[in-house]
Design a protein around this motif. Structure first.
Motif, PDB file in Angstrom:
ATOM      1  N   GLN A   1      -3.301   0.036  -3.786  1.00  0.00           N
ATOM      2  CA  GLN A   1      -3.143  -1.054  -2.818  1.00  0.00           C
ATOM      3  C   GLN A   1      -3.052  -2.334  -3.675  1.00  0.00           C
ATOM      4  O   GLN A   1      -3.662  -2.376  -4.651  1.00  0.00           O
ATOM      5  CB  GLN A   1      -4.326  -1.224  -2.087  1.00  0.00           C
ATOM      6  CG  GLN A   1      -4.404   0.049  -1.109  1.00  0.00           C
ATOM      7  CD  GLN A   1      -5.475   0.064  -0.066  1.00  0.00           C
ATOM      8  OE1 GLN A   1      -5.673  -0.897   0.418  1.00  0.00           O
ATOM      9  NE2 GLN A   1      -6.088   1.137   0.560  1.00  0.00           N
TER      10      GLN A   1
ATOM     11  N   HIS B   1       0.823  -1.147   0.104  1.00  0.00           N
ATOM     12  CA  HIS B   1      -0.160  -0.248   0.054  1.00  0.00           C
ATOM     13  C   HIS B   1       1.036   1.099   0.061  1.00  0.00           C
ATOM     14  O   HIS B   1       1.860   1.434   0.910  1.00  0.00           O
ATOM     15  CB  HIS B   1      -0.830   0.183   1.108  1.00  0.00           C
ATOM     16  CG  HIS B   1      -0.216  -0.221   2.574  1.00  0.00           C
ATOM     17  ND1 HIS B   1       0.102   0.821   3.446  1.00  0.00           N
ATOM     18  CD2 HIS B   1       0.232  -1.213   3.119  1.00  0.00           C
ATOM     19  CE1 HIS B   1       0.791   0.459   4.354  1.00  0.00           C
ATOM     20  NE2 HIS B   1       0.750  -1.008   4.412  1.00  0.00           N
ATOM     21  N   THR B   2       0.517   2.247  -0.842  1.00  0.00           N
ATOM     22  CA  THR B   2       1.281   3.465  -0.884  1.00  0.00           C
ATOM     23  C   THR B   2       0.647   4.514  -1.557  1.00  0.00           C
ATOM     24  O   THR B   2      -0.109   4.393  -2.350  1.00  0.00           O
ATOM     25  CB  THR B   2       2.633   3.089  -1.834  1.00  0.00           C
ATOM     26  OG1 THR B   2       3.569   4.263  -1.401  1.00  0.00           O
ATOM     27  CG2 THR B   2       2.443   2.879  -3.330  1.00  0.00           C
ATOM     28  N   ASN B   3       1.129   5.873  -1.150  1.00  0.00           N
ATOM     29  CA  ASN B   3       0.755   6.964  -1.925  1.00  0.00           C
ATOM     30  C   ASN B   3       1.758   7.308  -2.921  1.00  0.00           C
ATOM     31  O   ASN B   3       1.403   8.486  -3.639  1.00  0.00           O
ATOM     32  CB  ASN B   3       0.460   8.116  -0.945  1.00  0.00           C
ATOM     33  CG  ASN B   3      -0.895   7.715  -0.117  1.00  0.00           C
ATOM     34  OD1 ASN B   3      -1.876   7.246  -0.799  1.00  0.00           O
ATOM     35  ND2 ASN B   3      -1.135   8.234   0.885  1.00  0.00           N
ATOM     36  N   TYR B   4       2.932   6.626  -3.126  1.00  0.00           N
ATOM     37  CA  TYR B   4       3.753   7.333  -3.984  1.00  0.00           C
ATOM     38  C   TYR B   4       3.830   6.552  -5.174  1.00  0.00           C
ATOM     39  O   TYR B   4       3.995   5.464  -5.366  1.00  0.00           O
ATOM     40  CB  TYR B   4       5.438   6.950  -3.503  1.00  0.00           C
ATOM     41  CG  TYR B   4       5.592   7.394  -1.847  1.00  0.00           C
ATOM     42  CD1 TYR B   4       6.004   8.456  -1.815  1.00  0.00           C
ATOM     43  CD2 TYR B   4       5.961   6.475  -0.780  1.00  0.00           C
ATOM     44  CE1 TYR B   4       6.420   9.058  -0.379  1.00  0.00           C
ATOM     45  CE2 TYR B   4       6.216   6.923   0.340  1.00  0.00           C
ATOM     46  CZ  TYR B   4       6.461   8.111   0.472  1.00  0.00           C
ATOM     47  OH  TYR B   4       7.046   8.596   1.950  1.00  0.00           O
TER      48      TYR B   4
ATOM     49  N   ASP C   1       6.840   0.240   1.243  1.00  0.00           N
ATOM     50  CA  ASP C   1       6.891   1.469   0.088  1.00  0.00           C
ATOM     51  C   ASP C   1       7.953   2.427   0.867  1.00  0.00           C
ATOM     52  O   ASP C   1       8.920   3.160   0.235  1.00  0.00           O
ATOM     53  CB  ASP C   1       5.721   1.972  -0.004  1.00  0.00           C
ATOM     54  CG  ASP C   1       5.083   2.721   1.337  1.00  0.00           C
ATOM     55  OD1 ASP C   1       5.106   2.216   2.260  1.00  0.00           O
ATOM     56  OD2 ASP C   1       4.379   3.803   1.051  1.00  0.00           O
TER      57      ASP C   1
ATOM     58  N   GLN D   1      -5.627   3.056   3.897  1.00  0.00           N
ATOM     59  CA  GLN D   1      -6.378   3.883   3.000  1.00  0.00           C
ATOM     60  C   GLN D   1      -5.501   4.622   1.801  1.00  0.00           C
ATOM     61  O   GLN D   1      -6.049   5.554   1.230  1.00  0.00           O
ATOM     62  CB  GLN D   1      -6.854   5.125   3.937  1.00  0.00           C
ATOM     63  CG  GLN D   1      -8.023   4.852   4.844  1.00  0.00           C
ATOM     64  CD  GLN D   1      -7.568   4.347   5.974  1.00  0.00           C
ATOM     65  OE1 GLN D   1      -6.831   4.780   6.542  1.00  0.00           O
ATOM     66  NE2 GLN D   1      -8.122   3.106   6.334  1.00  0.00           N
ATOM     67  N   GLU D   2      -4.526   4.052   1.581  1.00  0.00           N
ATOM     68  CA  GLU D   2      -3.442   4.596   0.367  1.00  0.00           C
ATOM     69  C   GLU D   2      -3.995   4.699  -0.990  1.00  0.00           C
ATOM     70  O   GLU D   2      -4.784   3.547  -1.161  1.00  0.00           O
ATOM     71  CB  GLU D   2      -2.319   4.098   0.605  1.00  0.00           C
ATOM     72  CG  GLU D   2      -1.229   4.624   1.546  1.00  0.00           C
ATOM     73  CD  GLU D   2      -1.296   3.736   2.947  1.00  0.00           C
ATOM     74  OE1 GLU D   2      -2.393   3.199   3.002  1.00  0.00           O
ATOM     75  OE2 GLU D   2      -0.419   4.122   3.813  1.00  0.00           O
ATOM     76  N   LYS D   3      -3.731   5.420  -1.846  1.00  0.00           N
ATOM     77  CA  LYS D   3      -4.158   5.448  -3.144  1.00  0.00           C
ATOM     78  C   LYS D   3      -3.890   3.959  -3.928  1.00  0.00           C
ATOM     79  O   LYS D   3      -4.598   3.478  -4.698  1.00  0.00           O
ATOM     80  CB  LYS D   3      -3.524   6.490  -3.829  1.00  0.00           C
ATOM     81  CG  LYS D   3      -3.953   6.721  -5.484  1.00  0.00           C
ATOM     82  CD  LYS D   3      -3.566   7.917  -5.734  1.00  0.00           C
ATOM     83  CE  LYS D   3      -4.336   8.052  -7.363  1.00  0.00           C
ATOM     84  NZ  LYS D   3      -3.477   9.343  -7.937  1.00  0.00           N
TER      85      LYS D   3
END
Ligand code: FAD
Ligand code: UDP
Length: 382
Positions: A192, A61-64, A367, A188-190
């Motif tokens: 997943q 899971h990551t927002n990067y 991540d 909740q990351e963008k």
């Protein structure tokens, strides 16, 4: 022969080996003490055909975007949203604790009152760490915070860390905040998911390059010695003038000169169960019952049609450096001070870079380790 030596083949070591081999076209030696690559993300198909994660459940899971795009070079993704329930007072409630959890536990009128109070105080969708919610003055919200603290956090944390939530860095329990919405995804990351064919094949793809040589079953201490007085690195008795990238434990690198850094470890018990499914979702937490913290059922993560299933129970324990795997850095103030001494010593070496969860002694997710490794490559190696 080698310009670069890397200790450890988890994400930190493998990303850097891959970058050095592909982008710099330089030779790298990877030294790994286990009999496989991949570090704690290693997985395999067991005899049931189900992919299991040898060192505990790993969900990406990551927002990067940069991290997601980078790892996508080595795998297709199975888009998967991780769901967790906690067994509390005889029922399984959604975690992170959210508005649905409130309605499941309390009477409709009380749940409605608590929901209204939360929405008056916090924006819909906000995420409040339990230790933050506990500070509230409102009597009803205090009641709710105490309920969640006592039923979900207190005993789980005592089991997992041997400490109460307020004795830990607040970021630890803030990883699983109270969610003021009906959002039931654990993360909740963008971006997943899980790699379609598991994590191990990512590492195989990263490391299968003519410039990369891997030595498995080899503790770096058999080959490498640091002379910290003269700030020199020796490889097989000869001074090594290339770059040493170290992703193992920083205290081990320096022979425990300033003492052992504390970790928490786990005993992991896998069981094959003779039925199609064991539980409703991939992970069920048991804050108040049993000695284990959670049960993972891997079939929910990597679905496959079989009439068997594999579960994993995690039993936390103190870390014994002679026997155990250092799963979780335990960074209280005293440990941070010891770490700072090691870090200061490491900085005296011009040709040494420390990256990763063990070397940097941080509670990094995958991540975090990948973004760090990509940054280190750009800023210090390229
Ligand atoms: P590691 O993967 O630990 O790699 C270090 C490597 O160095 C190992 O292969 C080790 O054998 C090797 N090594 C150590 N000492 C020596 C030595 N003396 N000589 C030679 N080699 C040595 N992250 C997520 O993003 N999502 C999750 O769902 C998730 N779940 C997790 C569940 C558990 C139970 C745990 C413990 C961690 C979880 N993580 C998760 C975190 C994830 O495992 C780490 O972020 C990641 O594995 C760190 O990579 P690394 O390369 O820094 O370290
Ligand atoms: N936690 C808890 N109860 C839960 C889930 C989490 O008390 O049901 C606390 C506990 O202290 C745990 C921390 O929140 O160590 C972080 O949980 P996470 O699921 O992120 O842990 P990990 O997957 O890294 O083991």
């Amino acid at each position: 022969m080698f310009n670069y030596i890397i200790v450890g083949s988890g994400f930190a070591g493998s990303v850097l080996a891959e970058r050095i081999a592909n982008i710099l076209n330089k030779k790298v030696l990877v030294i790994e003490k286990r009999n496989h690559i991949g570090g704690n993300c290693y997985d395999y198909r067991d005899k049931t055909g189900i992919i299991v994660h040898k060192y505990g459940p790993h969900i990406f899971h990551t927002n990067y975007k940069e991290v997601w795009d980078y790892v996508s070079n080595f795998t297709d993704w199975r888009i998967y949203y991780h769901k967790v329930l906690a067994f509390v007072d005889g029922q399984k409630i959604p975690i992170p604790f959210n508005l649905n959890s409130i309605y499941q536990i309390f009477s409709p009128s009380l749940a409605n009152k608590l929901e209204q109070k939360l929405l008056n105080k916090y924006k819909y969708g906000s995420k409040i760490p339990i230790l933050e919610l506990k500070k509230t003055e409102d009597q009803d919200l205090k009641f709710l915070a105490n309920y969640i603290y006592n039923k979900v956090f207190l005993n789980y944390t005592l089991k997992q860390w041997g400490k109460r939530p307020e004795e830990l860095d607040p970021e630890v329990t803030a990883r699983v905040p109270i969610v003021i919405s009906k959002e039931e995804r654990y993360f909740q990351e963008k971006y997943q998911g899980v790699p379609e064919e598991g994590y191990t094949q990512i590492f195989q793809k990263m490391l299968s390059h003519p410039n990369i040589k891997i030595l498995l079953n080899t503790d770096f201490r058999e080959l490498i010695r640091l002379d910290w007085k003269f700030r020199k690195i020796y490889f097989m008795g000869q001074e090594f003038k290339g770059l040493l990238i170290f992703t193992g434990m920083i205290d081990e690198l320096f022979d425990y000169k300033f003492g052992i850094l504390p970790y928490r470890s786990l005993d992991l018990h896998f069981e094959i169960i003779e039925k199609e499914y064991f539980q409703e979702v991939a992970v069920v937490n048991y804050p108040n019952d049993y000695d284990f913290t959670r049960i993972t059922e891997f079939k929910h993560i990597h679905p496959i049609k079989t009439n068997k299933t594999v579960i994993l129970k995690e039993f936390p324990k103190d870390y014994d450096p002679e026997r155990d795997i250092p799963y979780y850095p335990f960074f209280d103030k005293a440990a941070r001070e010891v770490y700072a001494k090691y870090q200061e010593l490491a900085e005296r070496f011009d040709h040494l870079i420390l990256v990763g969860r063990l070397a940097e002694y941080r509670y990094y997710d995958m991540d975090d380790v990948i973004i760090r490794s990509l940054e280190v490559f750009e800023e210090r190696i390229r």
